[in-house]
Design a protein around this motif. Structure first.
Motif, PDB file in Angstrom:
ATOM      1  N   PRO A 284       0.824  -1.210   0.000  1.00  0.00           N
ATOM      2  CA  PRO A 284       0.000   0.000   0.000  1.00  0.00           C
ATOM      3  C   PRO A 284       0.862   1.264   0.000  1.00  0.00           C
ATOM      4  O   PRO A 284       2.020   1.237   0.429  1.00  0.00           O
ATOM      5  CB  PRO A 284      -0.787  -0.111   1.303  1.00  0.00           C
ATOM      6  N   GLN A 285       0.279   2.360  -0.442  1.00  0.00           N
ATOM      7  CA  GLN A 285       0.973   3.654  -0.370  1.00  0.00           C
ATOM      8  C   GLN A 285       1.150   4.097   1.079  1.00  0.00           C
ATOM      9  O   GLN A 285       2.113   4.777   1.411  1.00  0.00           O
ATOM     10  CB  GLN A 285       0.179   4.725  -1.134  1.00  0.00           C
ATOM     11  N   ALA A 286       0.179   3.738   1.934  1.00  0.00           N
ATOM     12  CA  ALA A 286       0.253   4.118   3.348  1.00  0.00           C
ATOM     13  C   ALA A 286      -0.379   3.026   4.202  1.00  0.00           C
ATOM     14  O   ALA A 286      -1.320   2.357   3.777  1.00  0.00           O
ATOM     15  CB  ALA A 286      -0.459   5.442   3.586  1.00  0.00           C
ATOM     16  N   SER A 287       0.172   2.890   5.398  1.00  0.00           N
ATOM     17  CA  SER A 287      -0.331   1.911   6.353  1.00  0.00           C
ATOM     18  C   SER A 287      -0.226   2.522   7.744  1.00  0.00           C
ATOM     19  O   SER A 287       0.826   3.044   8.113  1.00  0.00           O
ATOM     20  CB  SER A 287       0.505   0.635   6.275  1.00  0.00           C
ATOM     21  N   VAL A 288      -1.332   2.475   8.503  1.00  0.00           N
ATOM     22  CA  VAL A 288      -1.343   3.041   9.853  1.00  0.00           C
ATOM     23  C   VAL A 288      -1.999   2.047  10.800  1.00  0.00           C
ATOM     24  O   VAL A 288      -3.060   1.500  10.498  1.00  0.00           O
ATOM     25  CB  VAL A 288      -2.112   4.387   9.891  1.00  0.00           C
ATOM     26  N   ARG A 289      -1.339   1.836  11.940  1.00  0.00           N
ATOM     27  CA  ARG A 289      -1.886   0.971  12.994  1.00  0.00           C
ATOM     28  C   ARG A 289      -2.225   1.852  14.179  1.00  0.00           C
ATOM     29  O   ARG A 289      -1.405   2.653  14.624  1.00  0.00           O
ATOM     30  CB  ARG A 289      -0.850  -0.076  13.402  1.00  0.00           C
ATOM     31  N   LYS A 290      -3.435   1.706  14.687  1.00  0.00           N
ATOM     32  CA  LYS A 290      -3.884   2.443  15.872  1.00  0.00           C
ATOM     33  C   LYS A 290      -4.299   1.429  16.927  1.00  0.00           C
ATOM     34  O   LYS A 290      -4.882   0.388  16.619  1.00  0.00           O
ATOM     35  CB  LYS A 290      -5.095   3.333  15.552  1.00  0.00           C
ATOM     36  N   ARG A 291      -4.007   1.768  18.177  1.00  0.00           N
ATOM     37  CA  ARG A 291      -4.338   0.889  19.303  1.00  0.00           C
ATOM     38  C   ARG A 291      -4.946   1.712  20.424  1.00  0.00           C
ATOM     39  O   ARG A 291      -4.476   2.811  20.724  1.00  0.00           O
ATOM     40  CB  ARG A 291      -3.081   0.197  19.809  1.00  0.00           C
ATOM     41  N   SER A 292      -5.978   1.179  21.026  1.00  0.00           N
ATOM     42  CA  SER A 292      -6.578   1.796  22.204  1.00  0.00           C
ATOM     43  C   SER A 292      -5.915   1.209  23.442  1.00  0.00           C
ATOM     44  O   SER A 292      -6.079   0.017  23.716  1.00  0.00           O
ATOM     45  CB  SER A 292      -8.079   1.526  22.244  1.00  0.00           C
ATOM     46  N   PRO A 293      -5.178   2.007  24.203  1.00  0.00           N
ATOM     47  CA  PRO A 293      -4.515   1.470  25.382  1.00  0.00           C
ATOM     48  C   PRO A 293      -5.498   0.995  26.460  1.00  0.00           C
ATOM     49  O   PRO A 293      -5.196   0.088  27.215  1.00  0.00           O
ATOM     50  CB  PRO A 293      -3.662   2.630  25.902  1.00  0.00           C
ATOM     51  N   LEU A 294      -6.684   1.572  26.481  1.00  0.00           N
ATOM     52  CA  LEU A 294      -7.662   1.217  27.504  1.00  0.00           C
ATOM     53  C   LEU A 294      -8.172  -0.213  27.355  1.00  0.00           C
ATOM     54  O   LEU A 294      -8.253  -0.969  28.312  1.00  0.00           O
ATOM     55  CB  LEU A 294      -8.845   2.200  27.456  1.00  0.00           C
ATOM     56  N   CYS A 295      -8.469  -0.606  26.111  1.00  0.00           N
ATOM     57  CA  CYS A 295      -9.072  -1.941  25.923  1.00  0.00           C
ATOM     58  C   CYS A 295      -8.207  -2.886  25.094  1.00  0.00           C
ATOM     59  O   CYS A 295      -8.503  -4.068  24.990  1.00  0.00           O
ATOM     60  CB  CYS A 295     -10.442  -1.806  25.268  1.00  0.00           C
ATOM     61  N   GLY A 296      -7.157  -2.359  24.470  1.00  0.00           N
ATOM     62  CA  GLY A 296      -6.282  -3.199  23.667  1.00  0.00           C
ATOM     63  C   GLY A 296      -6.742  -3.407  22.235  1.00  0.00           C
ATOM     64  O   GLY A 296      -6.089  -4.117  21.477  1.00  0.00           O
ATOM     65  N   SER A 297      -7.869  -2.815  21.847  1.00  0.00           N
ATOM     66  CA  SER A 297      -8.322  -2.928  20.458  1.00  0.00           C
ATOM     67  C   SER A 297      -7.281  -2.340  19.522  1.00  0.00           C
ATOM     68  O   SER A 297      -6.646  -1.330  19.839  1.00  0.00           O
ATOM     69  CB  SER A 297      -9.634  -2.163  20.263  1.00  0.00           C
ATOM     70  N   THR A 298      -7.105  -2.988  18.365  1.00  0.00           N
ATOM     71  CA  THR A 298      -6.184  -2.471  17.354  1.00  0.00           C
ATOM     72  C   THR A 298      -6.835  -2.535  15.980  1.00  0.00           C
ATOM     73  O   THR A 298      -7.613  -3.446  15.685  1.00  0.00           O
ATOM     74  CB  THR A 298      -4.857  -3.248  17.297  1.00  0.00           C
ATOM     75  N   VAL A 299      -6.503  -1.553  15.172  1.00  0.00           N
ATOM     76  CA  VAL A 299      -6.940  -1.509  13.780  1.00  0.00           C
ATOM     77  C   VAL A 299      -5.733  -1.090  12.953  1.00  0.00           C
ATOM     78  O   VAL A 299      -5.037  -0.141  13.293  1.00  0.00           O
ATOM     79  CB  VAL A 299      -8.093  -0.507  13.568  1.00  0.00           C
ATOM     80  N   THR A 300      -5.496  -1.819  11.870  1.00  0.00           N
ATOM     81  CA  THR A 300      -4.465  -1.444  10.912  1.00  0.00           C
ATOM     82  C   THR A 300      -5.167  -1.176   9.587  1.00  0.00           C
ATOM     83  O   THR A 300      -5.959  -1.996   9.126  1.00  0.00           O
ATOM     84  CB  THR A 300      -3.419  -2.555  10.738  1.00  0.00           C
ATOM     85  N   VAL A 301      -4.874  -0.022   9.018  1.00  0.00           N
ATOM     86  CA  VAL A 301      -5.479   0.399   7.755  1.00  0.00           C
ATOM     87  C   VAL A 301      -4.386   0.537   6.711  1.00  0.00           C
ATOM     88  O   VAL A 301      -3.340   1.125   6.973  1.00  0.00           O
ATOM     89  CB  VAL A 301      -6.218   1.747   7.935  1.00  0.00           C
ATOM     90  N   ASP A 302      -4.626  -0.030   5.539  1.00  0.00           N
ATOM     91  CA  ASP A 302      -3.762   0.149   4.370  1.00  0.00           C
ATOM     92  C   ASP A 302      -4.605   0.835   3.307  1.00  0.00           C
ATOM     93  O   ASP A 302      -5.786   0.495   3.134  1.00  0.00           O
ATOM     94  CB  ASP A 302      -3.324  -1.200   3.798  1.00  0.00           C
ATOM     95  N   LEU A 303      -3.988   1.785   2.588  1.00  0.00           N
ATOM     96  CA  LEU A 303      -4.751   2.381   1.500  1.00  0.00           C
ATOM     97  C   LEU A 303      -3.847   2.980   0.446  1.00  0.00           C
ATOM     98  O   LEU A 303      -2.666   3.248   0.674  1.00  0.00           O
ATOM     99  CB  LEU A 303      -5.777   3.401   1.998  1.00  0.00           C
TER     100      LEU A 303
END
Length: 146
Positions: free
Chosen positions: A31-50
């Motif tokens: 991908p041209q860009a990839s970002v991973r975000k994590r919520s420290p409170l619950c541990g949820s993570t999402v990684t987006v490629d676009l």
């Protein structure tokens, strides 16, 4: 109303249906860009490629490891993201945060599906997970644009 019944109401059939059918699941190759975000409170993570083509999202993939609310938010995003500009994604992220934290209006179309998450306003500990996907997409779009 008890906390238990409030939680049952929060996890409505609509939210669970969204969480079960997330568009664009999976990572993109190169991908041209990839970002991973994590919520420290619950541990949820999402990684987006676009990828962007002519300033609009042309390819999108997401890996979602989150609660049903985070998954539902990723589903709404995935349904609307193709063809969007970085500015539209940033606006959607701001509007969703305002909807959750400041009793703001539902985000503008095509992101008005976030309305399903209105009951989560009262659950501040869930806000970070709900915001992960759209914030990651907005950041990835900014990176791809640079």
């Amino acid at each position: 109303m008890s906390e238990s019944s409030d939680l049952i109401k929060l996890y409505s059939t609509r939210i669970l249906a969204l969480a079960a059918d997330i568009p664009h699941l999976g990572r993109l190759e190169a991908p041209q860009a990839s970002v991973r975000k994590r919520s420290p409170l619950c541990g949820s993570t999402v990684t987006v490629d676009l990828d962007l083509t002519d300033g609009r999202v042309s390819r999108f993939g997401q890996e979602v490891k989150a609660c049903a609310l985070g998954q539902a938010a990723a589903a709404v995003l995935g349904d609307a993201v193709l063809g969007q500009t970085p500015e539209a994604l940033e606006r959607a992220a701001r509007q969703l945060e305002d909807m959750l934290k400041h009793d703001g209006a539902v985000p503008d179309a095509p992101f008005d599906g976030f309305e399903a998450l209105l009951p989560a306003r009262d659950f501040k500990n869930r806000h970070a997970s709900i915001l992960l996907a759209v914030q990651a997409a907005a950041e990835a779009a900014r990176q791809a644009q640079s």
